[in-house]
Design a protein around this motif. Structure first.
Motif, PDB file in Angstrom:
ATOM      1  N   SER A  68      58.568  -6.011  46.082  1.00  0.00           N
ATOM      2  CA  SER A  68      59.404  -5.186  46.960  1.00  0.00           C
ATOM      3  C   SER A  68      60.830  -4.985  46.429  1.00  0.00           C
ATOM      4  CB  SER A  68      59.465  -5.787  48.363  1.00  0.00           C
ATOM      5  OG  SER A  68      58.184  -5.783  48.941  1.00  0.00           O
ATOM      6  N   GLN A  69      61.505  -6.050  46.027  1.00  0.00           N
ATOM      7  CA  GLN A  69      62.881  -5.894  45.541  1.00  0.00           C
ATOM      8  C   GLN A  69      62.919  -5.108  44.248  1.00  0.00           C
ATOM      9  OE1 GLN A  69      65.861  -6.618  47.152  1.00  0.00           O
ATOM     10  NE2 GLN A  69      66.529  -5.275  45.490  1.00  0.00           N
ATOM     11  N   THR A  70      61.950  -5.363  43.376  1.00  0.00           N
ATOM     12  CA  THR A  70      61.893  -4.612  42.120  1.00  0.00           C
ATOM     13  C   THR A  70      61.681  -3.137  42.406  1.00  0.00           C
ATOM     14  OG1 THR A  70      60.992  -6.554  40.994  1.00  0.00           O
ATOM     15  CG2 THR A  70      60.740  -4.429  39.879  1.00  0.00           C
ATOM     16  N   ALA A  71      60.821  -2.817  43.374  1.00  0.00           N
ATOM     17  CA  ALA A  71      60.591  -1.418  43.747  1.00  0.00           C
ATOM     18  C   ALA A  71      61.880  -0.773  44.252  1.00  0.00           C
ATOM     19  CB  ALA A  71      59.491  -1.323  44.796  1.00  0.00           C
ATOM     20  N   CYS A  72      62.645  -1.496  45.040  1.00  0.00           N
ATOM     21  CA  CYS A  72      63.928  -0.975  45.532  1.00  0.00           C
ATOM     22  C   CYS A  72      64.891  -0.747  44.370  1.00  0.00           C
ATOM     23  CB  CYS A  72      64.540  -1.927  46.553  1.00  0.00           C
ATOM     24  SG  CYS A  72      63.667  -1.976  48.125  1.00  0.00           S
ATOM     25  N   ASP A  73      64.894  -1.660  43.398  1.00  0.00           N
ATOM     26  CA  ASP A  73      65.752  -1.515  42.225  1.00  0.00           C
ATOM     27  C   ASP A  73      65.319  -0.326  41.362  1.00  0.00           C
ATOM     28  OD1 ASP A  73      67.178  -3.725  43.093  1.00  0.00           O
ATOM     29  OD2 ASP A  73      66.189  -5.115  41.711  1.00  0.00           O
ATOM     30  N   VAL A  74      64.012  -0.156  41.179  1.00  0.00           N
ATOM     31  CA  VAL A  74      63.493   0.996  40.437  1.00  0.00           C
ATOM     32  C   VAL A  74      63.894   2.280  41.149  1.00  0.00           C
ATOM     33  CG1 VAL A  74      61.367   2.262  39.872  1.00  0.00           C
ATOM     34  CG2 VAL A  74      61.565  -0.160  39.282  1.00  0.00           C
TER      35      VAL A  74
END
Length: 119
Positions: A68-74
């Motif tokens: 989830s956090q990586t998706a937000c960063d992407v």
């Protein structure tokens, strides 16, 4: 035709260690982020020349914990480049890793390098 692949790679690799345009070769540094140019086609063609290009990227994320956090960063990176997120979904992965897939689209003016969206 316009090529922005090097720009996408540059911005993603500033945020993540394990970024590639091919299936990840290393699972040591997670998250692993794969970016693929799925489509790059003329959007507007006038005066015997491509004036704008429709471009779609697929971003795959693998991690042994939440993506989830990586998706937000992407999303932050891609939106910062002017791309619009058109898809985001968790994908079952037989490896046991968490896997998320995202798609981004933009129409880029080939002369002015201006980005806009069809939506």
């Amino acid at each position: 035709m316009i090529n922005v692949k090097d720009i996408v790679y540059s911005k993603l690799s500033k945020k993540f260690k394990n970024v590639s345009d091919v299936y990840p070769q290393s699972w040591v540094d997670l998250p692993a982020v794969q970016y693929v140019e799925e489509e790059n086609k003329p959007d507007e063609f006038t005066d015997d020349k491509e004036q704008s290009s429709f471009i779609r990227y697929r971003i795959d994320i693998w991690d042994n914990k939440s993506t989830s956090q990586t998706a937000c960063d992407v999303d932050e990176v891609m939106a910062g480049l002017g791309f619009l997120r058109t898809y985001c979904s968790d994908v079952p992965d037989p490896s046991g890793l968490k896997h998320k897939q995202m798609r981004y689209e933009a129409i880029i003016d080939c002369n002015k390098k201006f980005i806009y969206h069809a939506y």
